[in-house]
Write a protein that holds these residues in place. Structure first.
Motif, PDB file in Angstrom:
ATOM      1  N   TYR A 252      45.754  31.521  58.554  1.00 36.43           N
ATOM      2  CA  TYR A 252      45.105  29.883  58.679  1.00 36.43           C
ATOM      3  C   TYR A 252      45.686  28.604  57.328  1.00 36.43           C
ATOM      4  CZ  TYR A 252      41.706  31.319  62.469  1.00 36.43           C
ATOM      5  OH  TYR A 252      41.516  31.463  63.291  1.00 36.43           O
ATOM      6  N   GLY A 253      46.710  29.350  57.020  1.00 37.20           N
ATOM      7  CA  GLY A 253      47.422  28.409  55.756  1.00 37.20           C
ATOM      8  C   GLY A 253      46.092  28.585  54.825  1.00 37.20           C
ATOM      9  N   VAL A 254      45.952  29.424  54.302  1.00 37.86           N
ATOM     10  CA  VAL A 254      44.624  28.845  53.404  1.00 37.86           C
ATOM     11  C   VAL A 254      44.664  30.376  52.713  1.00 37.86           C
ATOM     12  CG1 VAL A 254      42.001  28.441  52.464  1.00 37.86           C
ATOM     13  CG2 VAL A 254      43.093  27.653  54.875  1.00 37.86           C
ATOM     14  N   GLU A 255      45.015  29.075  50.966  1.00 34.85           N
ATOM     15  CA  GLU A 255      44.935  30.707  49.928  1.00 34.85           C
ATOM     16  C   GLU A 255      43.974  30.678  49.720  1.00 34.85           C
ATOM     17  OE1 GLU A 255      46.912  30.636  45.360  1.00 34.85           O
ATOM     18  OE2 GLU A 255      47.299  29.075  46.656  1.00 34.85           O
ATOM     19  N   ILE A 256      42.990  31.826  49.031  1.00 37.99           N
ATOM     20  CA  ILE A 256      42.080  32.254  47.953  1.00 37.99           C
ATOM     21  C   ILE A 256      42.190  32.828  47.631  1.00 37.99           C
ATOM     22  CG2 ILE A 256      40.206  33.998  48.789  1.00 37.99           C
ATOM     23  CD1 ILE A 256      39.203  32.367  50.944  1.00 37.99           C
ATOM     24  N   ILE A 257      41.901  31.210  46.328  1.00 39.65           N
ATOM     25  CA  ILE A 257      41.864  31.655  44.727  1.00 39.65           C
ATOM     26  C   ILE A 257      40.900  31.899  44.059  1.00 39.65           C
ATOM     27  CG2 ILE A 257      42.218  30.600  42.463  1.00 39.65           C
ATOM     28  CD1 ILE A 257      43.836  28.469  43.905  1.00 39.65           C
ATOM     29  N   PRO A 258      40.695  33.950  43.322  1.00 43.52           N
ATOM     30  CA  PRO A 258      39.984  34.534  43.049  1.00 43.52           C
ATOM     31  C   PRO A 258      39.576  33.479  41.717  1.00 43.52           C
ATOM     32  CG  PRO A 258      41.679  35.738  42.997  1.00 43.52           C
ATOM     33  CD  PRO A 258      41.574  34.434  43.475  1.00 43.52           C
ATOM     34  N   ARG A 313      45.084  38.800  46.555  1.00 38.56           N
ATOM     35  CA  ARG A 313      46.750  38.652  46.997  1.00 38.56           C
ATOM     36  C   ARG A 313      47.755  37.722  46.906  1.00 38.56           C
ATOM     37  NH1 ARG A 313      47.647  41.322  51.622  1.00 38.56           N
ATOM     38  NH2 ARG A 313      48.704  39.984  52.462  1.00 38.56           N
ATOM     39  N   GLY A 314      46.668  36.229  46.500  1.00 40.34           N
ATOM     40  CA  GLY A 314      47.654  34.938  46.705  1.00 40.34           C
ATOM     41  C   GLY A 314      48.026  34.954  45.250  1.00 40.34           C
ATOM     42  N   PRO A 315      49.214  33.271  45.294  1.00 37.11           N
ATOM     43  CA  PRO A 315      49.630  33.238  44.228  1.00 37.11           C
ATOM     44  C   PRO A 315      49.095  32.685  42.692  1.00 37.11           C
ATOM     45  CG  PRO A 315      49.780  31.488  45.042  1.00 37.11           C
ATOM     46  CD  PRO A 315      49.239  32.946  46.145  1.00 37.11           C
ATOM     47  N   HIS A 316      48.169  32.373  42.721  1.00 40.17           N
ATOM     48  CA  HIS A 316      46.895  31.855  41.636  1.00 40.17           C
ATOM     49  C   HIS A 316      45.543  32.717  41.235  1.00 40.17           C
ATOM     50  CE1 HIS A 316      49.037  28.379  43.389  1.00 40.17           C
ATOM     51  NE2 HIS A 316      49.038  27.714  42.070  1.00 40.17           N
ATOM     52  N   VAL A 317      45.277  33.024  40.646  1.00 47.23           N
ATOM     53  CA  VAL A 317      44.045  33.318  39.835  1.00 47.23           C
ATOM     54  C   VAL A 317      43.747  32.792  38.407  1.00 47.23           C
ATOM     55  CG1 VAL A 317      42.662  35.470  38.981  1.00 47.23           C
ATOM     56  CG2 VAL A 317      45.062  35.681  40.007  1.00 47.23           C
ATOM     57  N   ASN A 318      42.180  32.258  38.765  1.00 51.20           N
ATOM     58  CA  ASN A 318      41.888  31.679  37.992  1.00 51.20           C
ATOM     59  C   ASN A 318      40.871  32.292  36.674  1.00 51.20           C
ATOM     60  OD1 ASN A 318      39.617  29.733  36.389  1.00 51.20           O
ATOM     61  ND2 ASN A 318      40.349  28.344  37.977  1.00 51.20           N
ATOM     62  N   ILE A 319      40.872  32.162  35.271  1.00 54.22           N
ATOM     63  CA  ILE A 319      39.980  32.824  34.707  1.00 54.22           C
ATOM     64  C   ILE A 319      39.200  32.238  34.005  1.00 54.22           C
ATOM     65  CG2 ILE A 319      42.648  33.567  33.886  1.00 54.22           C
ATOM     66  CD1 ILE A 319      42.303  31.811  31.580  1.00 54.22           C
ATOM     67  N   GLY A 320      38.913  30.713  34.383  1.00 56.40           N
ATOM     68  CA  GLY A 320      36.695  30.208  33.663  1.00 56.40           C
ATOM     69  C   GLY A 320      37.428  29.738  32.535  1.00 56.40           C
ATOM     70  N   TYR A 349      50.784  40.089  35.667  1.00 54.23           N
ATOM     71  CA  TYR A 349      50.578  40.530  37.091  1.00 54.23           C
ATOM     72  C   TYR A 349      52.172  39.820  37.653  1.00 54.23           C
ATOM     73  CZ  TYR A 349      47.222  43.614  35.122  1.00 54.23           C
ATOM     74  OH  TYR A 349      47.153  44.489  34.256  1.00 54.23           O
ATOM     75  N   GLY A 350      52.386  38.885  37.243  1.00 54.68           N
ATOM     76  CA  GLY A 350      53.341  37.935  38.135  1.00 54.68           C
ATOM     77  C   GLY A 350      52.337  37.107  39.418  1.00 54.68           C
ATOM     78  N   LYS A 351      51.551  36.533  38.626  1.00 51.34           N
ATOM     79  CA  LYS A 351      51.118  35.275  39.527  1.00 51.34           C
ATOM     80  C   LYS A 351      50.698  33.907  38.709  1.00 51.34           C
ATOM     81  CE  LYS A 351      48.640  37.831  42.692  1.00 51.34           C
ATOM     82  NZ  LYS A 351      49.058  38.445  43.432  1.00 51.34           N
ATOM     83  N   LYS A 352      50.755  33.312  39.330  1.00 49.85           N
ATOM     84  CA  LYS A 352      50.369  31.791  38.154  1.00 49.85           C
ATOM     85  C   LYS A 352      48.494  31.653  37.977  1.00 49.85           C
ATOM     86  CE  LYS A 352      53.636  30.181  41.252  1.00 49.85           C
ATOM     87  NZ  LYS A 352      53.932  29.346  42.653  1.00 49.85           N
ATOM     88  N   PRO A 353      48.785  31.462  36.300  1.00 46.29           N
ATOM     89  CA  PRO A 353      47.379  31.531  36.125  1.00 46.29           C
ATOM     90  C   PRO A 353      46.844  29.594  36.412  1.00 46.29           C
ATOM     91  CG  PRO A 353      48.887  31.220  34.452  1.00 46.29           C
ATOM     92  CD  PRO A 353      49.582  31.586  35.349  1.00 46.29           C
ATOM     93  N   MET A 354      45.706  29.698  36.723  1.00 41.70           N
ATOM     94  CA  MET A 354      44.167  29.034  36.474  1.00 41.70           C
ATOM     95  C   MET A 354      43.571  28.421  35.772  1.00 41.70           C
ATOM     96  SD  MET A 354      43.722  27.113  40.396  1.00 41.70           S
ATOM     97  CE  MET A 354      42.946  25.113  40.366  1.00 41.70           C
TER      98      MET A 354
END
Length: 651
Positions: A252-258, A313-320, A349-354
């Motif tokens: 659906y074109g939506v990225e889940i950012i955990p 799975r997605g490109p971004h992960v948020n570290i708080g 791990y190849g992700k973009k941090p947030m």
């Protein structure tokens, strides 16, 4: 003669304007519309001329079927690859459009110049744009059953003003079922929102729980093999279903950012490992002087980020990193070192941090990386946006005073002020700072729901009732931005006539706002699932004694009792809580009952007289709400005769 010719020219101009189609109403408002004349009826065929657009074409056909609800009078859409277009075909083709991004698209309704017959053409440089074009097209189809499906001829050229358009949901303090998250993804996509950030751990405020950290609720919502027992027991997500959610969202074109939040908001972790808690700053803070915290958190992230098929799975992960103490410079430097370590770990791990902005609050000498880092700018006292921009961060505009919802808390917003946001805000406004529109360092905007007051009776239905109008508004302001032209009153009126998404009815809307059933049979299935807020549900009961626990109706979200399990009174239950009325049905005789359901209270009428209102109450330091989306999916095994079920709108 000249006067007559001038009159004729003016008459023709007026006639031409009268025949030109008005800009169609969709959310978000399209950024460009060139009016045509007349209309076109879809043929029922979808013709894919570019293979990369097949998923978007299939999704259009699937969602169109859901939108029309099985109406036999309306033909389905079928997908074909290649061939010669026919009149009314929906044609998908990949095509560049000057400087248009891959999220942009052109929707040409009635185009005939290159096909030899009028068609509905979707063209875009990328598959994302093709998908968003289908959302626009579906909204043009989003009418009542049996109405004409003709589309107004004209050309839409549409492109988002900001690449990130999102929503942040606190599932740490309140468990939000996976079933709702899956529906939420569909709603977001329908309005071209492309980012859902899930705040996976958090805790309540200790002052609301006798200033006792051990009594204060805390949760980490994801299945965890590394630390057995860490996962919350009152609701959590398996790794498999979290992966499935992300896979659905991708369609659906939506990225889940955990988001795994630390080093504050960590009571779930310090309940598990008390030695990690700070005695000075509180148990919801890590004691960053304890070196064992690093391997603990390293291994937690490793579980979800490592391997060929990681859980995240997605490109971004948020570290708080929000709201940690800055009491002295030593702890500030520890915080900065911790922040940089986890930005680096995510990158490894190849992700973009947030992260959440905190570096104005935590000024210091310890370097914190910025390149490729996305920062939620939520409160300028914690992170001054202009300073963060100069440091090189990419910014997400999520200013707390404007876009924070904290249900029933008495601070921030219970519901967003959608009119103010619609008329005055874009992602270029972060708190009291205003940037240029489409500044390249402002990725976009988000709004947030924080479930600060744990146990205040707020249900997922209450949350959705707050989210939906906010989502429609924020979708418009993040996609169309400063190009919005429709007056708010027209937007607000039009938005209520659209579906939440094809096949989604979390609001519990009743078709045509009314429903009647002469007799309600026990142990049967009803044609509705529920009636949401703004409805009156009336019925007559010819009473016989009912055993305690007798159900009138039930749905996946709630149960209505003719005789509650413990009291024998009328009552309803949802999310593990029973809300009783002070009225018990008589053992014989006929009674007329009405239940009025609103977003603030639930009212019981007996024989036309108001008997009781379950309204917002003060319980200790919190407000408590007792609202009901009336369940209607199945009936219970009752003995009384229930007749004259009537559902009608009261709004």
């Amino acid at each position: 003669m000249r006067s007559f010719l001038l009159f004729l020219v003016l008459l023709l101009a007026v006639d031409s304007q009268a025949q030109s189609n008005e800009k169609p109403f969709v959310i978000p408002e399209v950024t460009s519309w060139k009016a045509g004349e007349g209309s076109i009826v879809p043929s029922g065929r979808i013709l894919v001329l570019s293979k990369s657009f097949r998923p978007a074409a299939r999704k259009l056909a699937e969602d169109y079927a859901l939108l029309r609800g099985g109406d036999a009078r309306v033909p389905s859409l079928t997908v074909r690859t290649g061939g010669k277009p026919r009149r009314g075909d929906i044609v998908f083709i990949c095509r560049k459009h000057d400087t248009m991004s891959t999220e942009g698209y052109q929707l040409s309704i009635g185009r005939a110049d290159i096909y030899g017959t009028p068609v509905i053409e979707i063209s875009s440089p990328g598959s994302e744009g093709a998908l968003w074009a289908t959302r626009t097209l579906l909204q043009l189809f989003d009418k009542g059953k049996g109405q004409s499906l003709s589309l107004p001829c004209g050309t839409i050229v549409d492109e988002p003003q900001y690449p990130l358009r999102g929503f942040m949901l606190d599932v740490g303090r309140k468990y939000i079922p996976m079933s709702y998250l899956r529906q939420l993804v569909k709603v977001m996509s329908y309005y071209k929102m492309n980012t859902l950030q899930l705040h996976l751990n958090d805790n309540g405020f200790w002052k609301l729980f006798d200033n006792d950290w051990m009594k204060t609720p805390a949760a980490f919502r994801l299945e965890c093999d590394t630390y057995p027992g860490l996962t919350a027991r009152d609701g959590s997500y398996t790794k498999a279903e979290f992966i499935e959610l992300q896979q659905l969202a991708e369609q659906y074109g939506v990225e889940i950012i955990p988001e795994i939040d630390s080093p504050a908001h960590v009571l779930a972790f310090t309940h598990y490992r008390p030695e990690f808690g700070s005695k000075e700053y509180g148990m919801d803070h890590f004691n960053l002087s304890n070196p064992d915290i690093y391997p603990f958190m390293d291994n937690l992230f490793k579980e979800y980020l490592s391997g060929d098929k990681p859980v995240f799975r997605g490109p971004h992960v948020n570290i708080g990193t929000d709201e940690y103490s800055n009491k002295d410079q030593e702890v500030v430097e520890q915080f900065r070192a911790y922040t940089d370590h986890y930005l680096s770990l995510v990158e490894s791990y190849g992700k973009k941090p947030m992260l959440w902005g905190a570096l104005t609050h935590a000024k210091g000498q310890t370097p914190v990386r910025h390149e490729g880092v996305l920062m939620n700018c939520w409160y300028n006292g914690y992170a001054q946006p202009d300073s963060m921009k100069r440091l090189g961060y990419q910014l997400v505009s999520i200013p707390d005073g404007f876009v924070y919802i904290v249900p029933l808390a008495g601070y921030y917003n219970d519901y967003l002020n959608c009119q103010y946001l619609y008329e005055h805000w874009t992602p270029a406004v972060i708190g009291n700072q205003k940037f240029d529109e489409r500044d390249r360092q402002i990725e976009g905007g988000m709004f947030a729901v924080w479930n600060d007051h744990i146990g205040n009776g707020i249900t997922v239905k209450d949350i959705h009732h707050r989210v939906y109008p906010a989502l429609q508004t924020m979708a418009t302001k993040c996609w169309t931005g400063q190009l919005t032209t429709l007056p708010y009153a027209e937007f607000d009126n039009g938005r209520t006539r659209l579906s939440e998404a094809p096949g989604v009815n979390e609001l519990g809307r009743v078709p045509n706002n009314s429903f009647r059933l002469a007799r309600v049979k026990a142990s049967s299935t009803l044609p509705l699932t529920e009636a949401g807020y703004g409805y009156r549900i009336s019925f007559d009961v010819d009473c016989v004694p009912e055993k305690q626990g007798t159900v009138l109706t039930t749905s996946p979200h709630a149960t209505f009792y003719l005789s509650a399990p413990e009291t024998g009174c009328l009552a309803f239950a949802h999310e593990g809580t029973i809300c009783p009325f002070d009225y018990q049905l008589p053992g014989s005789g006929k009674v007329s009952l009405s239940i009025e359901c609103t977003s603030k209270e639930t009212r019981l009428y007996v024989d036309g007289q108001l008997r009781q209102t379950l309204t917002i109450q003060k319980r200790g330091s919190m407000q408590y709400i007792q609202t009901l989306c009336f369940p209607l999916e199945r009936t219970g095994d009752f003995a009384s005769s229930v007749t004259n079920l009537n559902i009608e709108s009261i709004e």
